[in-house]
Structure formats: C-alpha cells, structure tokens
Design a protein around this motif. Structure first.
Motif, PDB file in Angstrom:
ATOM      1  N   ARG A 217       0.834  -1.217   0.000  1.00  0.00           N
ATOM      2  CA  ARG A 217       0.000   0.000   0.000  1.00  0.00           C
ATOM      3  C   ARG A 217       0.866   1.263   0.000  1.00  0.00           C
ATOM      4  O   ARG A 217       0.592   2.221  -0.731  1.00  0.00           O
ATOM      5  CB  ARG A 217      -0.924   0.009   1.209  1.00  0.00           C
ATOM      6  CG  ARG A 217      -2.090  -0.927   1.089  1.00  0.00           C
ATOM      7  CD  ARG A 217      -3.052  -0.777   2.269  1.00  0.00           C
ATOM      8  NE  ARG A 217      -4.078  -1.793   2.194  1.00  0.00           N
ATOM      9  CZ  ARG A 217      -4.154  -2.845   2.996  1.00  0.00           C
ATOM     10  NH1 ARG A 217      -3.270  -3.014   3.955  1.00  0.00           N
ATOM     11  NH2 ARG A 217      -5.114  -3.737   2.842  1.00  0.00           N
ATOM     12  N   THR A 218       1.895   1.260   0.823  1.00  0.00           N
ATOM     13  CA  THR A 218       2.803   2.412   0.874  1.00  0.00           C
ATOM     14  C   THR A 218       3.482   2.617  -0.474  1.00  0.00           C
ATOM     15  O   THR A 218       3.581   3.740  -0.971  1.00  0.00           O
ATOM     16  CB  THR A 218       3.855   2.218   1.982  1.00  0.00           C
ATOM     17  OG1 THR A 218       3.181   2.105   3.236  1.00  0.00           O
ATOM     18  CG2 THR A 218       4.838   3.374   2.030  1.00  0.00           C
ATOM     19  N   PHE A 219       3.926   1.526  -1.079  1.00  0.00           N
ATOM     20  CA  PHE A 219       4.583   1.614  -2.380  1.00  0.00           C
ATOM     21  C   PHE A 219       3.646   2.222  -3.420  1.00  0.00           C
ATOM     22  O   PHE A 219       4.049   3.106  -4.191  1.00  0.00           O
ATOM     23  CB  PHE A 219       5.055   0.225  -2.835  1.00  0.00           C
ATOM     24  CG  PHE A 219       5.723   0.244  -4.175  1.00  0.00           C
ATOM     25  CD1 PHE A 219       7.043   0.636  -4.304  1.00  0.00           C
ATOM     26  CD2 PHE A 219       5.021  -0.120  -5.320  1.00  0.00           C
ATOM     27  CE1 PHE A 219       7.662   0.668  -5.549  1.00  0.00           C
ATOM     28  CE2 PHE A 219       5.624  -0.094  -6.561  1.00  0.00           C
ATOM     29  CZ  PHE A 219       6.948   0.302  -6.680  1.00  0.00           C
ATOM     30  N   VAL A 220       2.396   1.766  -3.455  1.00  0.00           N
ATOM     31  CA  VAL A 220       1.437   2.300  -4.421  1.00  0.00           C
ATOM     32  C   VAL A 220       1.117   3.765  -4.122  1.00  0.00           C
ATOM     33  O   VAL A 220       0.975   4.568  -5.045  1.00  0.00           O
ATOM     34  CB  VAL A 220       0.157   1.444  -4.479  1.00  0.00           C
ATOM     35  CG1 VAL A 220      -0.934   2.114  -5.302  1.00  0.00           C
ATOM     36  CG2 VAL A 220       0.472   0.068  -5.055  1.00  0.00           C
ATOM     37  N   ASP A 221       1.037   4.127  -2.841  1.00  0.00           N
ATOM     38  CA  ASP A 221       0.811   5.536  -2.500  1.00  0.00           C
ATOM     39  C   ASP A 221       1.934   6.416  -3.036  1.00  0.00           C
ATOM     40  O   ASP A 221       1.693   7.522  -3.517  1.00  0.00           O
ATOM     41  CB  ASP A 221       0.717   5.716  -0.981  1.00  0.00           C
ATOM     42  CG  ASP A 221      -0.581   5.180  -0.406  1.00  0.00           C
ATOM     43  OD1 ASP A 221      -1.530   4.905  -1.178  1.00  0.00           O
ATOM     44  OD2 ASP A 221      -0.641   5.020   0.836  1.00  0.00           O
ATOM     45  N   LEU A 222       3.165   5.909  -2.969  1.00  0.00           N
ATOM     46  CA  LEU A 222       4.319   6.667  -3.444  1.00  0.00           C
ATOM     47  C   LEU A 222       4.528   6.551  -4.951  1.00  0.00           C
ATOM     48  O   LEU A 222       5.168   7.407  -5.557  1.00  0.00           O
ATOM     49  CB  LEU A 222       5.587   6.191  -2.725  1.00  0.00           C
ATOM     50  CG  LEU A 222       5.617   6.413  -1.214  1.00  0.00           C
ATOM     51  CD1 LEU A 222       6.818   5.712  -0.597  1.00  0.00           C
ATOM     52  CD2 LEU A 222       5.633   7.907  -0.902  1.00  0.00           C
ATOM     53  N   ASN A 223       3.997   5.479  -5.544  1.00  0.00           N
ATOM     54  CA  ASN A 223       4.192   5.197  -6.974  1.00  0.00           C
ATOM     55  C   ASN A 223       2.867   4.770  -7.607  1.00  0.00           C
ATOM     56  O   ASN A 223       2.693   3.609  -7.978  1.00  0.00           O
ATOM     57  CB  ASN A 223       5.225   4.073  -7.144  1.00  0.00           C
ATOM     58  CG  ASN A 223       6.539   4.403  -6.499  1.00  0.00           C
ATOM     59  OD1 ASN A 223       7.349   5.117  -7.052  1.00  0.00           O
ATOM     60  ND2 ASN A 223       6.751   3.885  -5.296  1.00  0.00           N
ATOM     61  N   PRO A 224       1.924   5.690  -7.752  1.00  0.00           N
ATOM     62  CA  PRO A 224       0.592   5.321  -8.240  1.00  0.00           C
ATOM     63  C   PRO A 224       0.585   4.680  -9.628  1.00  0.00           C
ATOM     64  O   PRO A 224      -0.349   3.948  -9.957  1.00  0.00           O
ATOM     65  CB  PRO A 224      -0.194   6.624  -8.225  1.00  0.00           C
ATOM     66  CG  PRO A 224       0.795   7.706  -8.014  1.00  0.00           C
ATOM     67  CD  PRO A 224       2.030   7.106  -7.452  1.00  0.00           C
ATOM     68  N   ASP A 225       1.611   4.907 -10.427  1.00  0.00           N
ATOM     69  CA  ASP A 225       1.665   4.281 -11.751  1.00  0.00           C
ATOM     70  C   ASP A 225       1.791   2.757 -11.664  1.00  0.00           C
ATOM     71  O   ASP A 225       1.533   2.050 -12.638  1.00  0.00           O
ATOM     72  CB  ASP A 225       2.844   4.825 -12.563  1.00  0.00           C
ATOM     73  CG  ASP A 225       2.640   6.268 -12.988  1.00  0.00           C
ATOM     74  OD1 ASP A 225       1.485   6.749 -12.909  1.00  0.00           O
ATOM     75  OD2 ASP A 225       3.616   6.918 -13.383  1.00  0.00           O
ATOM     76  N   PHE A 226       2.174   2.251 -10.504  1.00  0.00           N
ATOM     77  CA  PHE A 226       2.364   0.813 -10.326  1.00  0.00           C
ATOM     78  C   PHE A 226       1.153   0.146  -9.667  1.00  0.00           C
ATOM     79  O   PHE A 226       1.232  -1.008  -9.257  1.00  0.00           O
ATOM     80  CB  PHE A 226       3.618   0.540  -9.500  1.00  0.00           C
ATOM     81  CG  PHE A 226       4.892   0.842 -10.251  1.00  0.00           C
ATOM     82  CD1 PHE A 226       5.454  -0.101 -11.088  1.00  0.00           C
ATOM     83  CD2 PHE A 226       5.500   2.080 -10.115  1.00  0.00           C
ATOM     84  CE1 PHE A 226       6.613   0.178 -11.786  1.00  0.00           C
ATOM     85  CE2 PHE A 226       6.662   2.367 -10.806  1.00  0.00           C
ATOM     86  CZ  PHE A 226       7.220   1.423 -11.647  1.00  0.00           C
TER      87      PHE A 226
END
Length: 61
Positions: A30-39
């Motif tokens: 979730r944190t990764f997607v918050d920081l990298n919405p393209d992923f």
C-alpha cells in the motif's frame, strides 16, 4: 533472465533471512502504491496472484 530478476535477487540477498507477515507485506505494498501510483495495476495483479496461489490445488482435489 528478466530485468526484474535483479531486484528479486537483491531482495533475497538483503532480506532473505527475515520473516514477515502478510499484514506487513500488504502495508508495504500500500505504501509503495501511495508513493508510486503508476504501479497500482501491477501491484494489484501481484497481490491477487499471491492471494490465489492455493486455488489451483483446491481445484485438483
């Protein structure tokens, strides 16, 4: 070898001895997607694949 194999190999080398929970993993995704919405789509596909790994075994029985 896929390009992503390098990242997977680094993960195994640097964190391979650690034990984590799926709750921890979901928080990190979730944190990764918050920081990298393209992923968002690839992470969603990975999470769904991981969640359904046992589905094939259930169908074989």
């Amino acid at each position: 070898m896929y390009f992503t194999d390098r990242g997977i190999e680094e993960l195994a080398k640097r964190r391979g001895e650690e034990e984590v929970t799926f709750e921890w993993l979901t928080d990190q995704l979730r944190t990764f997607v918050d920081l990298n919405p393209d992923f968002e789509v690839p992470v969603e596909r990975l999470a769904t694949w991981l969640a359904r790994l046992d589905d094939d075994e259930d169908e074989d029985e």
